[in-house]
Design a protein around this motif. Structure first.
Motif, short mmCIF file in Angstrom:
data_model
loop_
_atom_site.label_atom_id
_atom_site.label_comp_id
_atom_site.label_asym_id
_atom_site.label_seq_id
_atom_site.Cartn_x
_atom_site.Cartn_y
_atom_site.Cartn_z
N ARG A 616 -5.53 72.22 59.19
CA ARG A 616 -5.44 71.34 60.36
C ARG A 616 -6.65 70.40 60.42
O ARG A 616 -6.50 69.20 60.65
N THR A 617 -7.85 70.98 60.15
CA THR A 617 -9.05 70.14 60.19
C THR A 617 -8.91 69.01 59.16
O THR A 617 -9.23 67.85 59.45
N ALA A 618 -8.42 69.38 57.96
CA ALA A 618 -8.30 68.38 56.89
C ALA A 618 -7.33 67.27 57.29
O ALA A 618 -7.60 66.07 57.10
N ILE A 619 -6.17 67.65 57.85
CA ILE A 619 -5.16 66.65 58.23
C ILE A 619 -5.67 65.77 59.37
O ILE A 619 -5.49 64.54 59.36
N GLU A 620 -6.36 66.43 60.34
CA GLU A 620 -6.87 65.65 61.46
C GLU A 620 -7.96 64.68 60.98
O GLU A 620 -8.14 63.61 61.56
N PHE A 621 -8.66 65.09 59.88
CA PHE A 621 -9.66 64.20 59.29
C PHE A 621 -8.99 62.91 58.81
O PHE A 621 -9.55 61.84 58.84
N HIS A 622 -7.70 63.04 58.38
CA HIS A 622 -6.93 61.87 57.93
C HIS A 622 -6.16 61.21 59.06
O HIS A 622 -5.20 60.48 58.82
N ARG A 623 -6.54 61.53 60.29
CA ARG A 623 -5.91 61.00 61.50
C ARG A 623 -4.42 61.36 61.54
O ARG A 623 -3.58 60.66 62.08
N GLY A 624 -4.08 62.50 60.95
CA GLY A 624 -2.70 62.97 60.96
C GLY A 624 -2.57 64.17 61.89
O GLY A 624 -3.49 64.51 62.63
N HIS A 625 -1.42 64.79 61.82
CA HIS A 625 -1.14 65.91 62.73
C HIS A 625 -0.38 66.99 61.96
O HIS A 625 0.55 66.66 61.22
N LEU A 626 -0.81 68.24 62.12
CA LEU A 626 -0.15 69.36 61.41
C LEU A 626 0.44 70.29 62.44
O LEU A 626 -0.23 70.66 63.41
N TRP A 627 1.69 70.69 62.28
CA TRP A 627 2.30 71.60 63.24
C TRP A 627 3.30 72.54 62.57
O TRP A 627 3.67 72.33 61.41
N TYR A 628 3.64 73.57 63.34
CA TYR A 628 4.56 74.57 62.83
C TYR A 628 5.87 74.49 63.59
O TYR A 628 5.88 74.20 64.79
N GLU A 629 6.98 74.74 62.91
CA GLU A 629 8.26 74.93 63.61
C GLU A 629 9.09 75.94 62.81
O GLU A 629 8.94 76.02 61.58
N PRO A 630 9.91 76.74 63.50
CA PRO A 630 10.68 77.73 62.77
C PRO A 630 11.77 77.04 61.91
O PRO A 630 12.34 76.03 62.33
N THR A 631 12.04 77.60 60.72
CA THR A 631 13.11 77.07 59.89
C THR A 631 14.43 77.59 60.42
O THR A 631 14.54 78.79 60.69
N PRO A 632 15.42 76.69 60.65
CA PRO A 632 16.73 77.19 61.11
C PRO A 632 17.26 78.22 60.12
O PRO A 632 17.22 77.99 58.91
N GLY A 633 17.70 79.39 60.65
CA GLY A 633 18.23 80.46 59.78
C GLY A 633 17.14 81.41 59.31
O GLY A 633 17.42 82.38 58.61
N GLY A 634 15.86 81.18 59.73
CA GLY A 634 14.77 82.10 59.40
C GLY A 634 13.78 81.47 58.46
O GLY A 634 14.16 80.75 57.54
N GLY A 635 12.51 81.74 58.74
CA GLY A 635 11.46 81.18 57.92
C GLY A 635 10.56 80.26 58.71
O GLY A 635 10.74 80.12 59.92
#
Ligand code: ADP
Length: 643
Positions: A616-635
């Motif tokens: 997350r720190t690395a992505i935010e360093f690139h002015r981006g955004h990292l997030w999680y979401e569940p995979t439909p059907g599991g995962g």
């Protein structure tokens, strides 16, 4: 059925109603008693009045009867004289007999029409006829009818005169003198005289003679009646010695009144007492409700046991802690259903100590097993339970749930361990840097020597040449490895440059596939053609990709092969790029998803919990955004954007 609250609300009304009824009955009773007493008083008054009237009439009749009898006698004598049958000497004898047997008669005189006394009997001390006698005789002779002489107040001693005319050829008159005092003494009966003061008065009510009673007259009950006599008016007056009756004449009435007053008094006292009790009761129930509310809101468990160890009380906090209802515990003794079977020997020993009274008041820690199976770490303090007289009736335990505290302590411990591990890693990194630095020179020397040797070796000595080439290649490889290690552990400033995401994918895919192959996981990669180049540190992006794919591979490692698919994609998103790492593994529980990016959060036994945080720190360093979401059907799916 009314609720306890409703009963409590109605109690004061019922109470007030009962007491008002009692008060009304008491007041009625008092009223009836007072009217009875008043009626009795009135009756007694009228009885006494009637008695005085009867007595007076009796005396009047007695006096009038006697006066009439004497008048009769005198009339007979006058007729005898008229007819010449009575000579003066005979008359004297008869008069003496009359006066002798009737003491009220003072004297009797026979006068001729000239006022001379022909015969006189009785009290004549001077022997002379009184002028009043003479006047009365003349009066009756003139009127030719019998008459009573007027009574005067000044007439002393008080006398009443009665005259009968003698007509015919020897005219004259017989004059009889009564002593008024004699009249009263002789003609008023003794019983009447004892109870009443009797007075003879003239027609105007002025007393002439008074016959006093045994005790002084009171003036409360009086009566007067005229005595009928032709020629003279006289009144008979009686005055009773009786006092007015008292309102409470009888001992019984007095007692009843006293009793009623006592009854009312005790009712009032009782009422006050009951009111005080009701107030105390209300205060007590308020206090109880307050204590109950306190007990119910306590998170500390409370448990009371008697001297045999039987549970006598548990509070709601304790029931919640172990998941059993009070009735499942009250009345039961050792072992309780929430004991941990492993800890039973220790609990048994402590129970025996408690019964023997040798237990210390210091708290001890143990574990209970909740009805649903989860373990509850508790701290128990046992203290003796004393009754109001200070005697011990059992034991009171306060039980504190310290499960959370223990968890936090455990987490702290783990974090300490991780910190130590990371500090070891840092040291290792420094060692690696030093090593790579130190090994660089010998490796360069090896490569130089290998290059020199190659130049010296002739072409026909191809086997030697091959060996030297391999030495040179291996030395180069070793140098690359050392540089890679050095780059990896070296703390370096990020270097941004314009790079294509496809290149980043190309650089990392071989490593990713290497790991995936180990677990037979398929890797699919879809990179769009229209993606713009981004200003980024390619190495940091590679690290992010490696981290995310490693997590995905690990979460699918133990799953059936049809789910073992790791998908990588990069597509255009607005001005930038969106990269996704999609796995079909175990996924992440909802409650853990909040903590994913927290430093040191890990569910793996050998995990560091730093990977996602660094990503997350690395992505935010690139002015981006990292997030999680569940995979439909599991995962799990992790996405990040780059500008
Ligand atoms: P570590 O891998 O050392 O545990 P990370 O920060 O990379 O540290 O991950 C933190 C935790 O997040 C992991 O322990 C794991 O429980 C969870 N996690 C991360 N990625 C995934 C994934 N793809 N699938 C399931 N769980 C994951």
């Amino acid at each position: 059925m009314s609720t306890p609250d409703a009963t409590a609300m109605h109690r004061p009304y019922r109470f007030a109603f009962t007491w008002s009824m009692l008060l009304v009955v008491s007041v009625l009773l008092l009223g009836v008693l007072a009217s009875l007493l008043w009626l009795g008083y009135r009756n007694e008054m009228s009885d006494r009045n009637a008695q005085v009237i009867t007595d007076t009439l009796w005396a009047k009749q007695s006096i009038e009867f006697q006066l009439r009898r004497h008048a009769e006698t005198l009339r007979g004598l006058a007729q005898g004289i008229e007819r010449g049958q009575v000579a003066p000497a005979d008359l004297s004898a008869k008069l003496r007999a009359l006066i002798g047997s009737n003491h009220e008669i003072e004297r009797v005189v026979w006068m001729d029409d000239a006022g001379r006394a022909l015969a006189a009997e009785g009290n004549y001390p001077s022997g002379a006829v009184a002028p009043a006698e003479r006047a009365l005789a003349a009066d009756v002779l003139q009127r030719r009818r019998e008459l009573y002489g007027d009574v005067a107040v000044s007439n002393h001693p008080q006398v009443l005169r009665f005259a009968v005319p003698i007509l015919g050829d020897r005219p004259g008159a017989l004059v009889l003198t009564y002593s008024l005092e004699g009249l009263l003494n002789e003609l008023v009966p003794w019983w009447l005289a004892r109870e009443n003061q009797v007075t003879l008065a003239n027609a105007f009510g002025e007393p002439l003679v008074v016959h006093a009673a045994a005790s002084p007259a009171r003036g409360n009950f009086t009566h007067q009646t005229p005595i009928d006599m032709p020629g003279a008016g006289m009144m008979l007056m009686t005055d009773s010695v009786q006092d007015t009756p008292r309102i409470l004449p009888h001992v019984m009435s007095g007692m009843v009144a006293a009793l009623t007053l006592t009854l009312i008094g005790s009712l009032v006292l009782l009422w006050r007492d009951m009111r005080r009790r009701a107030q105390a009761e209300a205060r007590l129930s308020e206090e109880l409700a307050f204590r109950q509310a306190m007990e119910d809101s306590l998170v500390t468990g409370l448990r009371a046991r008697d001297l045999t160890g039987k549970v006598t009380y548990v509070n709601p906090g304790f029931c919640k802690m172990v998941g059993f209802e009070p009735e499942e515990m009250i009345g039961h003794s050792y072992p309780m259903p929430f004991y941990d079977p492993v800890k039973i020997p220790a609990i048994r020993e402590r129970f025996a100590q408690m019964l023997a009274g040798t237990i210390t008041s210091q708290g001890h820690e143990t574990e209970f097993v909740h009805r649903d199976g989860h373990r509850v770490h508790v701290l128990i303090h046992e203290t003796p339970l004393l009754d109001a007289k200070g005697r011990q009736t059992g034991w009171m335990s306060s039980i504190l749930d310290i499960t959370e505290r223990r968890k936090v302590e455990e987490l702290n411990r783990q974090q300490q361990e991780k910190l130590q591990a990371s500090s070891r890693l840092v040291t290792m990194g420094e060692v690696a840097t030093t090593l790579s630095h130190e090994l660089n020179q010998p490796l360069s020397a090896i490569m130089s020597y290998a290059a020199g040797s190659l130049n010296l070796v002739r072409d026909e000595e191809s086997s030697l040449r091959d060996a030297l080439c391999k030495i040179q290649q291996q030395a180069q490889r070793a140098g690359q490895i050392i540089r890679a290690v050095h780059d990896f552990v070296r703390r370096r400033d990020p270097r941004k440059s314009l790079c294509r995401i496809a290149d980043v994918f190309d650089a990392t895919l071989p490593l990713i596939q290497l790991q995936a192959r180990k677990w037979h996981i398929r890797v699919e990669c879809a990179v769009g053609d229209d993606l713009p180049s981004v200003e980024a540190d390619a190495m940091m992006l590679e690290q992010v990709l490696l981290n995310l794919t490693r997590n995905g591979i690990e979460s699918m490692s133990s799953l059936p092969s049809e789910r073992k698919l790791l998908q990588l994609s990069a597509r255009r998103a607005g001005e930038g790029i969106e990269v996704a790492v999609i796995d079909h593994g175990l996924g992440i529980a909802e409650e853990l998803a909040q903590q994913l990016f927290t430093p040191f959060f890990t569910t793996k036994p050998e995990g560091m919990g730093m990977g996602l945080n660094i990503c997350r720190t690395a992505i935010e360093f690139h002015r981006g955004h990292l997030w999680y979401e569940p995979t439909p059907g599991g995962g799990a799916t992790f996405r990040f954007t780059l500008q």
